[in-house]
Enzyme design. Structure first.
Site, mmCIF file in Angstrom:
data_model
loop_
_atom_site.group_PDB
_atom_site.id
_atom_site.type_symbol
_atom_site.label_atom_id
_atom_site.label_comp_id
_atom_site.label_asym_id
_atom_site.label_seq_id
_atom_site.Cartn_x
_atom_site.Cartn_y
_atom_site.Cartn_z
ATOM 1 N N TYR A 1 0.822 -1.138 -0.192
ATOM 2 C CA TYR A 1 -0.158 0.092 0.014
ATOM 3 C C TYR A 1 0.942 1.276 -0.065
ATOM 4 O O TYR A 1 0.494 2.316 0.190
ATOM 5 C CB TYR A 1 -0.758 0.121 1.144
ATOM 6 C CG TYR A 1 -1.547 -1.088 1.752
ATOM 7 C CD1 TYR A 1 -2.849 -1.874 1.050
ATOM 8 C CD2 TYR A 1 -1.223 -1.934 2.927
ATOM 9 C CE1 TYR A 1 -3.227 -2.753 1.416
ATOM 10 C CE2 TYR A 1 -1.938 -2.996 3.279
ATOM 11 C CZ TYR A 1 -2.825 -3.557 2.745
ATOM 12 O OH TYR A 1 -3.464 -4.415 3.144
ATOM 13 N N CYS B 1 14.036 -10.810 -1.747
ATOM 14 C CA CYS B 1 14.462 -10.899 -3.261
ATOM 15 C C CYS B 1 13.421 -9.888 -3.927
ATOM 16 O O CYS B 1 12.955 -10.632 -4.772
ATOM 17 C CB CYS B 1 14.912 -12.048 -3.661
ATOM 18 S SG CYS B 1 16.077 -12.716 -2.935
HETATM 19 N N1 LIG Z 1 -4.496 -4.946 5.394
HETATM 20 C C1 LIG Z 1 -4.956 -3.511 5.402
HETATM 21 C C2 LIG Z 1 -6.242 -3.238 5.928
HETATM 22 C C3 LIG Z 1 -7.503 -4.157 5.534
HETATM 23 C C4 LIG Z 1 -8.588 -3.969 6.454
HETATM 24 C C5 LIG Z 1 -9.505 -5.039 6.141
HETATM 25 N N2 LIG Z 1 -10.422 -4.835 5.287
HETATM 26 C C6 LIG Z 1 -3.729 -2.655 5.702
HETATM 27 O O1 LIG Z 1 -2.848 -3.019 6.428
HETATM 28 O O2 LIG Z 1 -4.046 -1.292 5.638
#
Ligand SMILES: N[C@@H](CCCC[NH3+])C(=O)O
Ligand SMILES: Cc1ncc(COP(=O)(O)O)c(C=O)c1O
Length: 435
Positions: A335, A362
């Site tokens: 993200y 890697c």
């Molecule tokens: N995994 C996501 C949040 C997902 C929340 C679940 N719907 C994050 O780290 O931002």
């Protein structure tokens, strides 16, 4: 110096402390990479949420969204604090069971719960199933029939709200894979089906608009939408929702530019909005539920790494590589999530350079922090990444066949190992020889 590192988090040697424990000692005792939780911070956040509801004098549930960090120890702490929890898989449910978490305080979520998962939920009498789609209504109906059982359910609707957050963290927009759409009449149809089923006890409505959200507005809109649907269902179907669940998603501070409201302030506004709307529509005030994950687990967690190699690139920020990376925290790679880090030996030391903190995997994208001001560092130094408690360990993998880190809970001057470090033998534990 990191703005979060205030002097009382440093001991007389100048080392960073977590829950009054020296981080260099923790790294020495348990090894790195290591995930460390300050348990009091988990407790305090749950208590702050509960306090708002109690001040507002409403019937409520604070349901920890355990996908943020699901381990036996975490469910035990949540249980001690009187929280509810929500699970999204047989694995999370099994972990909660192993923790002795009371099943009546468990909600089961998910947009494709399997027959086995639903059977497990029914067999263990979970508090409620958060029904997401028509296939699930059919499947659950068959299971309840076969088992001659009953269960409480809520319907998850898609409120049609696009939260301002990373695209992958949006869940409430019309084009979402989660929940029943309103405009097309899916939600009404789902209500009819559930009400017609004598084995399902319909409790109310759920919506979750996404994660790591900073704007209050999205939550207000979601609360209003849920109450509008509740009023519509009362008028059209003579059905009154007893529970309104607004999900989680309260954003936390990862870096200095993040300026979220306190998580409990989001909740106060949500409660007040629901109160207003219940008056407006002349509905009795429902029980209000929230499902915070990140805001409970995130700020309580730290990842400790050992610094290894360094690479200079002419005219660019050097790479400083640590002994973990995307296998224990995929959020930066997935993200573009940002974090801050400090050196355990002296978190208040003057920075002398800006570096890239690279992981050992890697993948060129395995950069944990792409812009970190750091004092002079050398191989063997312990780097502490802050606010890693949510969706770090829970999304960990064995990529490159690296073992997953150990997890330690710290409280009252004690550090307790709550998840062992994976060993090399653990890594091949499920492998079977082909020849
Ligand atoms: N995994 C996501 C949040 C997902 C929340 C679940 N719907 C994050 O780290 O931002
Ligand atoms: C249904 C549901 N509830 C609660 C949460 C928890 O969200 P957060 O961790 O952002 O509080 C999620 C994850 O986004 C979710 O999908």
């Amino acid at each position: 110096m990191n703005s979060q590192i205030i002097p009382n988090l440093v001991n007389d040697k100048g080392h960073l402390m977590i829950a009054n424990l020296d981080t260099l000692e923790l790294a020495k005792e348990f090894g790195t990479p290591l995930v460390v939780y300050d348990v009091e911070r988990i407790r305090n956040q749950i208590r702050s949420f509960k306090k708002v509801f109690e001040e507002e004098k409403v019937n409520y549930a604070v349901s920890y969204a355990s996908k943020a960090f699901s381990t036996i120890a975490m469910y035990q702490v949540c249980n001690q604090e009187g929280a509810y929890t929500d699970v999204v898989s047989a694995g999370e449910l099994y972990t909660a069971l192993q923790a002795g978490f009371p099943m009546e305080r468990v909600s089961f979520h998910g947009n494709n719960k399997s027959r086995q998962e639903l059977e497990m939920a029914v067999d263990h009498h979970v508090g409620k199933i958060m029904v997401d789609n028509f296939y699930e209504i059919e499947l659950l109906s068959q299971i309840l029939e076969q088992k001659d059982s009953h269960i409480d359910v809520m319907l998850r609707i898609t409120p049609g709200i696009s939260a301002h957050t990373h695209e992958y963290d949006q869940t409430g927009q019309v084009d979402s894979k989660f929940g029943f759409d309103l405009e097309s009449g899916q939600a009404d149809q789902a209500l009819k089906e559930v009400l017609a089923n004598p084995r399902m006890n319909m409790l109310g409505l759920h919506a979750h608009i996404g994660s790591q959200i900073f704007e209050l507005n999205g939550f207000q809109m979601a609360a209003k939408k849920l109450m509008e649907v509740a009023a519509h269902w009362r008028d059209k179907f003579n059905y009154e929702s007893r529970v309104i669940n607004v999900g989680g998603g309260f954003g936390i501070r990862y870096v200095a530019s993040d300026q979220p409201l306190k998580a409990e302030d989001f909740v106060r506004t949500i409660i007040q909005t629901i109160k207003q709307e219940s008056q407006k529509y002349n509905l009795s005030l429902p029980k209000i539920e929230i499902e915070p994950g990140r805001s409970i687990a995130g700020p309580a967690g730290y990842n400790l790494y050992t610094i290894g190699s360094r690479k200079e690139v002419k005219g660019l920020k050097p790479y400083i590589t640590v002994d973990g990376g995307m296998g224990d925290n995929i959020r930066p790679a997935l993200y573009q999530a940002e974090y801050e880090a400090v050196l355990a030996k002296d978190p208040q030391a003057q920075s002398i350079e800006t570096v890239r903190i690279a992981g050992k995997y890697c993948e060129s994208g395995d950069i944990l922090i792409s812009d970190q001001a750091l004092p002079k560092s050398e191989p063997g130094d312990i780097l502490v990444m802050l606010d890693t408690g949510a969706y770090g360990y829970s999304m960990a993998s064995n990529y490159n066949r690296n073992p997953r880190p150990a997890v330690v809970f710290c409280e009252n001057g004690q550090a307790k190992l709550v998840v062992e470090r994976e060993s090399l033998t653990d890594l091949v534990h499920l492998d079977r020889s082909y020849l």
